[in-house]
Design an enzyme around this catalytic site. Structure first.
Site, short mmCIF file in Angstrom:
data_model
loop_
_atom_site.label_atom_id
_atom_site.label_comp_id
_atom_site.label_asym_id
_atom_site.label_seq_id
_atom_site.Cartn_x
_atom_site.Cartn_y
_atom_site.Cartn_z
N ARG A 196 -39.61 53.79 122.38
CA ARG A 196 -40.36 52.68 121.79
C ARG A 196 -41.57 52.24 122.61
O ARG A 196 -42.66 52.08 122.10
CB ARG A 196 -39.47 51.44 121.63
CG ARG A 196 -38.75 51.32 120.33
CD ARG A 196 -37.44 50.65 120.58
NE ARG A 196 -36.68 51.47 121.49
CZ ARG A 196 -35.96 52.52 121.09
NH1 ARG A 196 -35.84 52.79 119.83
NH2 ARG A 196 -35.33 53.29 121.96
N THR A 197 -41.34 52.01 123.90
CA THR A 197 -42.41 51.39 124.67
C THR A 197 -43.61 52.33 124.78
O THR A 197 -44.75 51.94 124.52
CB THR A 197 -41.89 50.97 126.06
OG1 THR A 197 -40.67 50.25 125.89
CG2 THR A 197 -42.89 50.12 126.80
N LYS A 243 -44.06 66.12 143.35
CA LYS A 243 -44.49 66.76 144.62
C LYS A 243 -44.56 65.74 145.74
O LYS A 243 -45.02 66.04 146.83
CB LYS A 243 -45.87 67.39 144.43
CG LYS A 243 -45.96 68.39 143.31
CD LYS A 243 -47.41 68.84 143.16
CE LYS A 243 -47.71 69.31 141.77
NZ LYS A 243 -49.16 69.35 141.51
N ARG A 284 -44.09 52.71 133.42
CA ARG A 284 -42.64 52.50 133.53
C ARG A 284 -42.16 53.29 134.75
O ARG A 284 -42.56 54.44 134.95
CB ARG A 284 -41.91 53.00 132.29
CG ARG A 284 -40.40 53.00 132.49
CD ARG A 284 -39.64 53.20 131.22
NE ARG A 284 -39.75 52.05 130.35
CZ ARG A 284 -39.06 51.91 129.22
NH1 ARG A 284 -38.22 52.84 128.84
NH2 ARG A 284 -39.22 50.83 128.48
N HIS A 302 -39.27 43.56 132.08
CA HIS A 302 -39.84 44.34 130.96
C HIS A 302 -40.68 43.37 130.12
O HIS A 302 -40.30 42.99 129.01
CB HIS A 302 -38.71 44.97 130.14
CG HIS A 302 -39.13 46.05 129.20
ND1 HIS A 302 -40.45 46.27 128.83
CD2 HIS A 302 -38.41 47.00 128.54
CE1 HIS A 302 -40.50 47.29 127.99
NE2 HIS A 302 -39.27 47.75 127.79
N1 CP Z 1 -36.95 48.75 124.27
C1 CP Z 1 -37.32 49.77 125.05
O1 CP Z 1 -37.82 49.58 126.19
O2 CP Z 1 -37.12 51.00 124.49
P1 CP Z 1 -37.52 52.38 125.16
O3 CP Z 1 -36.67 52.53 126.40
O4 CP Z 1 -37.27 53.43 124.12
O5 CP Z 1 -38.98 52.28 125.56
#
Ligand code: CP
Length: 315
Positions: free
Chosen positions: A51-52, A80, A101, A129
């Site tokens: 999603r993100t 590396k 991320r 998040h």
């Molecule tokens: N909600 C969320 O962070 O989903 P993903 O891990 O798929 O990005």
């Protein structure tokens, strides 16, 4: 230049303006279709995501911009031994904005210190998040008309679930919120959230073990997955993974206008039969993430100058 590393990097007023912009974009997407022409988003994902990452990419493409990036640490030079600081120094020359991320708590914060472009924390370990939180607030606002005067149940892995930590930090800035924290003993909300965020906020909160005993009180039920990847020991995960399973029978105890949210991915904690219930809003929630991220990209790039103040909290 502004970054979004922690939900509190934006004031409540900035957050509300950004959510308002997301609604405007959702209503009139064609008016924004070329706003990011010539701009590039880098998605730097050292951990898995559906999603993100894809909603960030969709957001930039829907704004007429372009995207580049990687979707695992293994496919980048992190494999590396390259540092986050060096990675973002490079990316600052390749893109105009970056979403990162990382499995290490604080990695996007480090990146922001070395970056010449806006950095967005797209999830750092079990920590924060913030763009999921914007998406969650957007969903609550759309289904309730405002964020406030609600009893919100957060259920599942409240220890490792970074979406829960960010959401609580943001929700305490709204009036009339009562928190019901539903988890097994081992997955309780971290002490720092209880002592430094919920306690000082003055908002009432309770910790309970059983979902059934609080279901009739809730206006919002925020389900979460048990975060297998954060456990040190597979046996503990197996013992705890099915602590809560929302079924149609349990949902019958909920209010008629209950909103069931989940940041997704779902594993087993919401029975698929619940998807048919009009109170199940989690797929709408995920779709809303695109508009929220469109608004965020425009704001951080300064293409909507009325959303963010010039000076944020120093990073
Ligand atoms: N909600 C969320 O962070 O989903 P993903 O891990 O798929 O990005």
């Amino acid at each position: 230049m502004r970054h979004l590393i922690d939900p509190l990097d934006f004031t409540r007023e900035e957050t509300d303006r950004l959510l308002g912009l997301a609604e405007t974009i959702m209503d009139k997407p064609s008016e924004y279709a070329h706003r990011c022409a010539g701009k590039i988003l880098a998605t730097l994902f050292f951990e898995p995501s559906t999603r993100t990452r894809l909603s960030f990419e969709s957001a930039m493409l829907r704004l007429g911009g372009q995207v580049l990036g990687f979707s695992s640490a293994q496919s980048s030079s992190a494999a590396k031994g390259e540092s986050v600081a060096d990675t973002i120094r490079m990316i600052s020359g390749y893109a105009d904005i970056a979403a990162m991320r990382h499995f290490k708590e604080g990695a996007p914060f480090v990146a922001a210190r070395y970056s010449r472009i806006p950095v967005v924390n797209a999830g750092d370990g079990g920590h924060q998040h913030p763009t999921q939180t914007l998406t969650d607030l957007f969903t609550i606002r759309r289904c309730r008309g405002k964020v406030g005067d609600l009893t919100i149940g957060l259920c599942g892995d409240l220890k490792f679930g970074r979406t829960v930590h960010s959401l609580i930090k943001s929700l305490v800035r709204y009036e009339g919120i009562r928190f019901v924290l539903i988890s097994p003993e081992e997955l309780r909300t971290p002490g720092y959230i209880l002592k430094e965020v919920l306690g000082p906020s003055g908002h009432p909160f309770t910790e309970v073990r059983r979902m059934e005993e609080v279901m009739p009180e809730l206006d919002v039920l925020y389900m979460t997955r048990v975060q297998r990847e954060r456990f040190f020991n597979e046996e503990d995960y197996v013992r705890l993974k099915d602590s809560y399973i929302l079924t149609p029978e349990k949902l019958r105890m909920g209010k008629a206008d209950l909103a069931v949210l989940h940041p997704l991915p779902r594993v087993n904690e919401i029975d698929q039969q619940v998807d048919q219930d009009p109170r199940a809003l989690y797929f709408q929630q995920a779709r809303g993430g695109v508009f929220v991220r469109m608004a965020l990209i425009l704001s951080l790039l300064g293409l909507e100058p009325d959303i963010l103040e010039k000076e944020g909290e120093p990073c």
